[in-house]
Design a protein around this motif. Sequence first.
Motif, short mmCIF file in Angstrom:
data_model
loop_
_atom_site.label_atom_id
_atom_site.label_comp_id
_atom_site.label_asym_id
_atom_site.label_seq_id
_atom_site.Cartn_x
_atom_site.Cartn_y
_atom_site.Cartn_z
N LEU A 1 -11.26 37.31 32.57
CA LEU A 1 -11.73 37.10 31.20
C LEU A 1 -11.88 35.62 30.90
CD1 LEU A 1 -9.58 39.80 29.36
CD2 LEU A 1 -12.05 39.84 29.64
N ARG A 2 -11.00 34.81 31.44
CA ARG A 2 -11.11 33.36 31.24
C ARG A 2 -12.40 32.82 31.86
NH1 ARG A 2 -10.24 28.59 33.93
NH2 ARG A 2 -9.85 29.71 35.88
N CYS A 3 -12.71 33.26 33.07
CA CYS A 3 -13.95 32.81 33.73
C CYS A 3 -15.18 33.26 32.95
CB CYS A 3 -13.99 33.35 35.15
SG CYS A 3 -12.70 32.71 36.23
N GLN A 4 -15.16 34.48 32.46
CA GLN A 4 -16.30 34.99 31.69
C GLN A 4 -16.43 34.26 30.35
OE1 GLN A 4 -18.65 36.71 32.65
NE2 GLN A 4 -19.70 37.41 30.81
N TYR A 5 -15.31 33.95 29.72
CA TYR A 5 -15.32 33.19 28.45
C TYR A 5 -15.97 31.82 28.68
CZ TYR A 5 -13.51 30.83 24.27
OH TYR A 5 -13.40 30.12 23.10
N ASN A 6 -15.57 31.13 29.74
CA ASN A 6 -16.13 29.80 30.01
C ASN A 6 -17.62 29.89 30.34
OD1 ASN A 6 -13.63 28.64 29.60
ND2 ASN A 6 -13.10 28.60 31.78
N LEU B 1 -17.39 33.84 17.79
CA LEU B 1 -16.62 33.40 16.63
C LEU B 1 -16.27 31.92 16.73
CD1 LEU B 1 -15.19 34.35 14.02
CD2 LEU B 1 -13.17 34.80 15.39
N ALA B 2 -15.84 31.46 17.91
CA ALA B 2 -15.50 30.05 18.09
C ALA B 2 -16.72 29.16 17.90
CB ALA B 2 -14.88 29.84 19.47
N PHE B 3 -17.87 29.58 18.42
CA PHE B 3 -19.08 28.77 18.33
C PHE B 3 -19.61 28.71 16.90
CE2 PHE B 3 -23.40 27.42 19.50
CZ PHE B 3 -23.10 26.48 20.47
N GLN B 4 -19.59 29.84 16.20
CA GLN B 4 -20.10 29.87 14.84
C GLN B 4 -19.21 29.08 13.88
OE1 GLN B 4 -23.01 30.89 14.04
NE2 GLN B 4 -23.45 31.77 16.05
N ARG B 5 -17.90 29.10 14.10
CA ARG B 5 -17.00 28.32 13.24
C ARG B 5 -17.20 26.83 13.44
NH1 ARG B 5 -11.12 31.46 13.23
NH2 ARG B 5 -11.72 33.09 11.76
N TRP B 6 -17.65 26.44 14.62
CA TRP B 6 -17.90 25.03 14.87
C TRP B 6 -19.19 24.58 14.20
CZ3 TRP B 6 -21.12 23.13 19.36
CH2 TRP B 6 -21.18 21.73 19.37
N LEU B 7 -20.25 25.40 14.26
CA LEU B 7 -21.54 25.00 13.72
C LEU B 7 -21.68 25.30 12.23
CD1 LEU B 7 -23.99 26.11 16.57
CD2 LEU B 7 -23.11 23.83 16.09
N ARG B 8 -21.22 26.48 11.81
CA ARG B 8 -21.45 26.91 10.42
C ARG B 8 -20.20 26.91 9.56
NH1 ARG B 8 -25.41 32.18 11.45
NH2 ARG B 8 -27.02 31.08 12.66
N LYS C 1 -15.18 24.11 8.64
CA LYS C 1 -15.55 24.12 10.04
C LYS C 1 -14.34 23.83 10.93
CE LYS C 1 -20.39 22.79 9.45
NZ LYS C 1 -21.46 21.87 9.88
N SER C 2 -14.40 24.39 12.14
CA SER C 2 -13.38 24.14 13.14
C SER C 2 -13.90 23.13 14.15
CB SER C 2 -13.00 25.45 13.85
OG SER C 2 -12.54 26.41 12.94
N GLY C 3 -13.01 22.70 15.06
CA GLY C 3 -13.40 21.75 16.08
C GLY C 3 -14.28 22.38 17.14
N LYS C 4 -14.85 21.53 17.98
CA LYS C 4 -15.73 22.01 19.04
C LYS C 4 -14.93 22.86 20.03
CE LYS C 4 -19.02 20.39 22.50
NZ LYS C 4 -19.66 19.20 23.12
N PRO C 5 -15.39 24.07 20.33
CA PRO C 5 -14.63 24.93 21.26
C PRO C 5 -14.58 24.31 22.65
CG PRO C 5 -16.76 25.91 20.74
CD PRO C 5 -16.60 24.75 19.82
N ARG C 6 -13.45 24.51 23.32
CA ARG C 6 -13.24 23.93 24.63
C ARG C 6 -13.20 25.01 25.70
NH1 ARG C 6 -8.01 20.23 24.05
NH2 ARG C 6 -7.22 22.15 23.16
N PHE C 7 -13.53 24.61 26.91
CA PHE C 7 -13.39 25.52 28.02
C PHE C 7 -11.91 25.73 28.32
CE2 PHE C 7 -17.59 23.59 28.70
CZ PHE C 7 -18.37 24.73 28.81
N LYS C 8 -11.55 26.94 28.65
CA LYS C 8 -10.15 27.28 28.85
C LYS C 8 -9.75 27.02 30.30
CE LYS C 8 -9.88 30.68 25.15
NZ LYS C 8 -8.99 29.88 24.33
N GLY C 9 -8.71 26.22 30.48
CA GLY C 9 -8.19 25.97 31.81
C GLY C 9 -7.37 27.15 32.32
N LYS C 10 -6.91 27.02 33.55
CA LYS C 10 -6.17 28.11 34.16
C LYS C 10 -4.90 28.41 33.37
CE LYS C 10 -4.62 29.78 38.65
NZ LYS C 10 -4.46 29.44 40.09
N GLY C 11 -4.73 29.67 33.00
CA GLY C 11 -3.56 30.08 32.23
C GLY C 11 -3.71 29.96 30.74
N ARG C 12 -4.89 29.53 30.27
CA ARG C 12 -5.09 29.30 28.84
C ARG C 12 -5.61 30.54 28.10
NH1 ARG C 12 -2.51 24.95 26.59
NH2 ARG C 12 -2.56 23.20 28.03
#
Length: 414
Positions: A26-31, A100-107, A114-125
């Motif tokens: 799921l982490r790989c797919q999210y990134n 949800l993470a992307f829309q909260r950053w832009l809109r 607004k929230s901060g720019k979403p980040r890629f999740k590292g291993k275990g995140r």
Amino acid sequence: MRFSYQYRLKPDKEQIAKMEKWLELLRCQYNYLLGQRFDWWETHRTAVNSCPLICHLPELSDRPTYFSQKQSLTQLKKDRPWYCQIQSQVLQDCVKRVDLAFQRWLRGDKSGKKSGKPRFKGKGRYRTILFPQVKANCVQDNQINLPKFGTVKFIKHRPIPDVFKIKTAQITRKADGYYLTLSLEDTNVPESTIDITPTSENTLGIDMGLKDFLVTSEGEKVEIPQFYRKGQERLKKLQQKVSRRHKGSKRYQKAVKQLGKHHQKVARQRKDFHFNTIKLILNQGDVIAHEKLNIKGLAKTRLSKSIYDAGWGNFLSRLAVKAENAGQLTIEVNPKNTSQNCSGCGKKVPKKLSERIHNCPHCGLSMDRDQNAARNIRNLAVGMNASSKAQLRTEAQAGAAEKPQPHHEVIGCG
């Protein structure tokens, strides 16, 4: 009515291995999905009537959306068959989290925040597996039947009400193990409608601080525990241990786990303190008045560590939820001059931050500075109620004056 219960999971070794594999996939797919969003945004954000100087004009492509990325999961399972072992709705929830993470950053959210720019999740995140739908009778005694996992044991420290239905189930990986969160709902229970009129007798004002965690308008003080500061020496040693380990080794992972457990302990201590304080406050008044604090702004000062250690934001949000569940009310007031004005006569008495006693030269009132502020907060909450009532009365009178009078026809009998 909807709320959540959390239980400690007791999976076996095979189930733990399966959870870890799911989380990594799921982490790989999210990134990957988040990277699709960023690639499109970087190449298409230039205005139509202008040309970027750093790159050529890209070929137009369809914008990745929640539905288009959701449809791509079918092809994903064909190209990468190992994703077939993950339940379909769990994969769809991964797409929803990216959107949800992307829309909260832009809109921003509903309030425009607004929230901060979403980040890629590292291993275990990536730590949660959400099942949006489960069977109605999935819980039997101290076991739960989850899709593709089968029966998993958990510690049922409190019973699930019979009238409530289990809507969702979520597995969360924490520093000390796995937890199960059940979302329960009962549509027959109406939403709480609180109708309380704030008065001087039933309203309690609280003033948040760093010398004392809070002071009530009745003069009662709650000491600030400072759990983070008390555990700083232990935290320093654990962080040094992590930095000295070779990244990726077993000893490194063990040190990281110890560090996570320490942070978890501090968070749980603070949470327990908050709930005990909330119970103490709600027993003293039907209406709780507090300041509308700009915590992010205050945290930019040199007192940031103390402010975050106190956890004002979490405390006030938990207070509002618990008060609503108990049929009570919380009111936010403007904090301007609450510590400067006199709660007896209302006149402004300027004082420095080092002056902890309020002495009014106008009416002779002398009391603790924080208690005086708490009384001002209470008075403002009561005054807000009176002014709102007067405004509603004025609007009602204006509406009645503008409303045309009905025409009464006299019918005679000839």
